[in-house]
Design an enzyme around this catalytic site. Structure first.
Site, PDB file in Angstrom:
ATOM      1  N   ILE A 182      20.215  -2.601 -96.935  1.00  0.00           N
ATOM      2  CA  ILE A 182      20.872  -3.937 -96.891  1.00  0.00           C
ATOM      3  C   ILE A 182      22.145  -3.891 -97.694  1.00  0.00           C
ATOM      4  O   ILE A 182      23.153  -4.694 -97.089  1.00  0.00           O
ATOM      5  CB  ILE A 182      20.008  -4.923 -97.217  1.00  0.00           C
ATOM      6  CG1 ILE A 182      18.546  -4.632 -96.749  1.00  0.00           C
ATOM      7  CG2 ILE A 182      20.375  -6.415 -96.594  1.00  0.00           C
ATOM      8  CD1 ILE A 182      18.507  -4.536 -95.211  1.00  0.00           C
ATOM      9  N   GLU A 183      22.378  -3.539 -98.782  1.00  0.00           N
ATOM     10  CA  GLU A 183      23.446  -3.797 -99.767  1.00  0.00           C
ATOM     11  C   GLU A 183      24.522  -2.849 -99.652  1.00  0.00           C
ATOM     12  O   GLU A 183      25.431  -3.235 -99.431  1.00  0.00           O
ATOM     13  CB  GLU A 183      22.829  -3.503-101.311  1.00  0.00           C
ATOM     14  CG  GLU A 183      21.992  -4.653-101.656  1.00  0.00           C
ATOM     15  CD  GLU A 183      22.632  -6.006-102.089  1.00  0.00           C
ATOM     16  OE1 GLU A 183      23.756  -6.131-101.893  1.00  0.00           O
ATOM     17  OE2 GLU A 183      21.694  -6.797-102.354  1.00  0.00           O
ATOM     18  N   SER A 184      24.339  -1.712 -99.303  1.00  0.00           N
ATOM     19  CA  SER A 184      25.245  -0.635 -99.076  1.00  0.00           C
ATOM     20  C   SER A 184      25.223   0.507 -98.085  1.00  0.00           C
ATOM     21  O   SER A 184      25.888   1.246 -97.979  1.00  0.00           O
ATOM     22  CB  SER A 184      25.389  -0.046-100.599  1.00  0.00           C
ATOM     23  OG  SER A 184      24.156   0.823-100.949  1.00  0.00           O
TER      24      SER A 184
END
Length: 580
Positions: free
Chosen positions: A172-174
């Site tokens: 989700i983040e990167s």
């Protein structure tokens, strides 16, 4: 006689009772001792059945393998067993690592430890779930990219006793891109902003950005998530919301609901739009990993060939030399160690490199034959009258802080006649394709190949601009800027060198750079930033370590309006290797 017999029976009973009592008092100690001595056997049994052991040795260890047997002392030691020895490396002895052991079905092992409620009845979760189902190729690409990192992340999340669904957060983040960079200045797999990263002892400077390092960023992420879990009484949805939006934002929303006598659960809070989609995205992803067949999705295998380990060193080392010693390509070493901004490891550490597990033994053997004073190349610079530390640093393409650090200077004051030591790369800059100097060298090589001739070097004079230089040489400003990796309105420094090529018509089909030169731009990322109240171009440029002219070059609409307006969307092209 009967009396004597009764007395003997009574005495014998007392003796037996004492013996039984004494034995019982020993049982807890013996049980504890037995538990300690049998722990390795229990761990091996768990591994044999595909379950990763959860015990923590209490040391600050780095373990990229799902097995928890003792690694070589080339690693941070996590075991007490003594496997076969390999050659001496400096003042350390390395040990042959045990065979890497990823569970036969990595995903089955992971999903077996999921325990968060997935809230599949929530419309936001269903919306995210539908998106993933409609884009299965995205998940395949991301998980293949993350295959290098997932075994280590699983180990660290499990060791921290966090919900195992958090292993999926970097998706989700990167999207498992260590060079990912956001408009909020978040960087790395776990997307830390500089202030939070430094709060959790992640180093960010000219040499190194630990937010992009697998070990440092994962340690910081698990510590941060644990703190958030404690702050929000292990309501993990609130903790996740705080990871995304900040604990202050979540607490403010909770206070607002409390005042209105409403529920303080995540689903009822008034949170930023991004945060409202953040948790549903993770829960939808966890649902797919938990039951991929239900959604007709096939997850890529996480195979032992992707196993990587941390190899400890005694001191700073040139990365080109390290790649030779490990017998891997320099590009592969950079991609395994994306935290390094320059051509060498940090002089102050971390003195370790992530390398393929199968290369540990050859790395140890080659390092044993390499003298320590040959692991870096240093030159002596005698300070001349009128020189400044900034000028010397610029001459050697270093930052002032880095030059100050290696010479243990207390400030910028220098004295003519003194000697400064300057670290320089063993190989030409072109060899370090993913360092900042390497990208410049590859850019020059690309244009030399394109035009079939070396460039003219032009030294910038006071009062020069890209426009005046381009006009004097009969070339376009944009082309001059491209040749030198500059924005068209970039300010120039007197004494700076510019490359000017003799441009000639060439068939565009022949001018495509070979794949190897494309790495020159590998760490450039475009991010979008929405202007806020009180912003100015100079403030935004300072925030993202870029220039006003570079922002203007990417946003043509700025030339058509007099003032920057709140709500304007800017495109920022940033080099994520520059410290922020």
């Amino acid at each position: 006689m009967q009396t004597l017999s009764n007395r003997l029976s009574y005495s014998l009973g007392l003796v037996c009772l004492c013996l039984v009592t004494a034995a019982c008092t020993q049982l807890p100690q013996q049980a504890a001792s037995t538990q300690k001595t049998s722990a390795p056997l229990a761990a091996e049994h768990q591994l044999a059945t595909g379950v990763m052991p959860t015990e923590n040795t209490g040391r600050q260890d780095i373990n990229f393998e799902s097995v928890r047997k003792a690694p070589p002392t080339a690693f941070l030691d996590i075991g007490d067993s003594q496997p076969a020895q390999c050659p001496q490396t400096g003042n350390k002895t390395c040990r042959v690592p045990d065979q890497a052991s990823i569970p036969k079905d990595f995903w089955a092992h992971l999903r077996g430890q999921f325990n968060l409620a997935l809230h599949l009845n929530e419309p936001q979760v269903q919306a995210q779930l539908n998106w993933f189902i409609a884009n299965p190729d995205y998940l395949t690409r991301v998980f293949k990219r993350g295959a290098l990192y997932l075994p280590h992340i699983v180990t660290e999340v499990q060791k921290a006793d966090l919900p195992m669904e958090f292993v999926l957060l970097p998706v989700i983040e990167s999207a498992f891109d260590p060079f990912a960079y956001s408009s909020g200045r978040a960087s790395g797999l776990w997307q830390f902003i500089p202030s939070t990263a430094r709060l959790y002892n992640v180093n960010i400077d000219w040499w190194y950005d630990g937010r992009r390092d697998l070990i440092d960023s994962t340690n910081a992420a698990t510590a941060f998530l644990l703190d958030l879990g404690q702050t929000f009484d292990e309501d993990w949805l609130l903790a996740l919301a705080a990871y995304n939006a900040g604990p202050g934002t979540v607490k403010k929303a909770m206070r607002k609901n409390r005042t209105r006598q409403r529920s303080e659960a995540f689903w009822q809070l008034d949170l930023p739009r991004e945060t409202k989609g953040y948790i549903p995205k993770l829960l939808a992803l966890a649902a797919i990993v938990k039951r991929p067949e239900q959604y007709n999705i096939t997850l890529p295998d996480i195979v032992p060939e992707t196993q990587i380990v941390a190899f400890e060193l005694d001191n700073q080392i040139d990365l080109a030399l390290a790649a030779e010693l490990a017998e891997i390509s320099l590009e592969q070493l950079y991609r395994l160690n994306p935290g390094f901004n320059q051509w060498a490891t940090h002089p102050m550490g971390p003195h370790r490199l992530i390398i393929p597990a199968k290369q540990v033994e050859v790395m140890a053997e080659n390092l044993a034959l390499q003298p320590q004073d040959g692991q870096m190349r240093w030159i002596q610079h005698q300070i001349r009258a009128g020189e400044t530390l900034g000028g010397i640093a610029q001459h050697y393409d270093m930052s002032v802080n880095a030059l100050t650090q290696v010479n243990h200077l207390e400030g910028p004051q220098i004295i003519a006649g003194d000697i400064l030591i300057v670290p320089t790369p063993v190989n030409p800059p072109l060899a370090y394709g993913l360092s900042s100097s390497g990208r410049s060298a590859k850019r020059r090589q690309h244009y030399e190949t394109r035009y079939g001739a070396p460039p003219q070097n032009y030294r910038v004079k006071p009062g020069d601009s890209l426009w005046s230089i381009a006009k004097a040489h009969g070339i376009k400003v944009g082309q001059l800027a491209k040749w030198n990796g500059l924005a068209t309105r970039a300010p120039l420094r007197a004494g700076e060198n510019l490359l000017i090529f003799n441009e000639r018509p060439v068939d565009e089909r022949q001018t495509t750079a070979p794949a190897s030169t494309m790495n020159a731009e590998a760490t450039l990322r475009s991010v979008y930033y929405r202007v806020r109240q009180g912003d100015s171009l100079s403030k935004i440029a300072a925030r993202f370590n870029t220039t006003v002219s570079a922002i203007e070059a990417e946003n043509a609409f700025l030339n058509r309006q007099k003032y920057l307006q709140p709500g304007d969307q800017l495109t920022l092209v940033l080099n994520v290797r520059k410290p922020r």
